[in-house]
Design a protein around this motif. Structure first.
Motif, short mmCIF file in Angstrom:
data_model
loop_
_atom_site.label_atom_id
_atom_site.label_comp_id
_atom_site.label_asym_id
_atom_site.label_seq_id
_atom_site.Cartn_x
_atom_site.Cartn_y
_atom_site.Cartn_z
N CYS A 239 0.82 -1.21 0.00
CA CYS A 239 0.00 0.00 0.00
C CYS A 239 0.86 1.26 0.00
O CYS A 239 0.45 2.30 -0.53
CB CYS A 239 -0.96 -0.01 1.19
N LYS A 243 0.06 4.17 -2.54
CA LYS A 243 -0.26 5.53 -2.09
C LYS A 243 0.73 6.55 -2.64
O LYS A 243 0.36 7.68 -2.98
CB LYS A 243 -0.28 5.57 -0.57
N ALA A 248 -4.33 5.06 -4.32
CA ALA A 248 -5.19 4.57 -3.24
C ALA A 248 -6.33 5.55 -3.00
O ALA A 248 -6.18 6.75 -3.22
CB ALA A 248 -4.37 4.38 -1.98
N PRO A 249 -7.52 5.06 -2.54
CA PRO A 249 -7.84 3.65 -2.32
C PRO A 249 -8.12 2.92 -3.63
O PRO A 249 -8.50 3.54 -4.61
CB PRO A 249 -9.10 3.71 -1.43
N CYS A 270 -6.01 -0.48 0.58
CA CYS A 270 -5.19 0.71 0.88
C CYS A 270 -6.06 1.92 1.18
O CYS A 270 -5.77 3.04 0.76
CB CYS A 270 -4.25 1.01 -0.31
N GLU A 271 -7.19 1.70 1.92
CA GLU A 271 -8.07 2.82 2.19
C GLU A 271 -7.58 3.72 3.31
O GLU A 271 -8.14 4.80 3.55
CB GLU A 271 -9.51 2.36 2.49
#
Length: 272
Positions: A239, A243, A248-249, A270-271
């Protein structure tokens, strides 16, 4: 829910079969007893007996002050559907979902308002005897439209179904509310007659083995398809990498999504 626009994304009631009766009145006509309709297009009165959510009897009379006493509930709420995969459907599929009688029930208005967009882990009907069928309908709808459930939602459904031995999964073939797209039961084809059994032929004389053929050329292995723009060929390693690239997300079904990046299994990687 920041991009959720119920009217714009899922539309309103439609008249799928062109009989002048929109989906709301189709469901009222299906679920109410003693239905009265002066014009054949709208339900003017009827009796909801019992209301599945409260187990009470409601005398429905159409009018500005009384129509809301019986409302048409989306058993899988459209807000819940949006956050669990409906964003990946086409516009036609979303309109179908919003008008699918498999997902619709005539119910007590205040109970429907209390339910709102809540999933099964946040709301179940006061009528405990309807819990099994309520959860079964939600599972049938989510399976039909390839929506997912969150971990808490699944836990709540599992707890309800533990006491539901023999509960059948409802199907849209059990309702007769017009030709809503996607709801016609598949025709049952008759099994073909078995082919006659032919007697085995006499074995043919063994011919001499042919000369060995030249070896076939090696198959051509196509080049691997390039990754989606902005996504590494092997996907994001983690993630942090996703990011850093501003990706992301990442939603299930989107380029770069991988289960390893979605630790809580809710369909959004990857929130956070």
């Amino acid at each position: 829910m920041s991009d959720y626009d119920r009217a714009g994304l899922l539309g309103g009631w439609i008249d799928a079969d062109g009989d002048c009766e929109d989906t709301r009145h189709e469901v009222l006509n299906r679920d109410l007893d003693d239905v009265v309709s002066a014009d054949g297009c709208t339900v003017d009165s009827g009796v909801l007996d019992p209301d599945p959510y409260t187990a009470t009897t409601i005398n429905f009379v159409r009018g500005p002050a009384t129509s809301s006493e019986v409302q048409i509930d989306h058993v899988v709420s459209l807000g819940n559907a949006w956050t669990t995969g409906a964003r990946n459907l086409t516009q036609d599929q979303r309109v179908e979902l919003a008008n699918d009688p498999l997902n619709l029930l005539a119910v007590d208005g205040p109970a429907n308002q209390s339910k709102s967009d809540k999933p099964a882990d946040e709301w179940l009907p006061d009528n405990v005897d309807f819990h099994c069928e309520f959860v079964a309908i939600q599972i049938a709808v989510k399976a039909k439209y390839e929506l997912w459930v969150t971990a808490p939602e699944k836990a709540a459904m599992t707890e309800v179904l533990a006491d539901c031995e023999g509960q059948a999964l409802p199907t849209d073939a059990t309702v007769a509310v017009g030709d809503i797209p996607g709801n016609a039961p598949a025709p049952v084809a008759e099994a073909p007659a078995p082919a006659p059994v032919e007697p085995e032929p006499e074995p043919a004389p063994v011919a001499p083995a042919p000369e060995p053929a030249a070896p076939a050329p090696a198959p051509v292995v196509p080049e691997p398809a390039p990754a989606a723009p902005g996504v590494p060929a092997g996907g994001w390693a983690n993630c942090t990498e996703a990011k850093a690239a501003g990706a992301a997300p990442i939603y299930r079904g989107s380029p770069g999504y991988a289960p390893k990046l979605d630790r809580d299994g809710d369909g959004v990687a990857c929130e956070s």
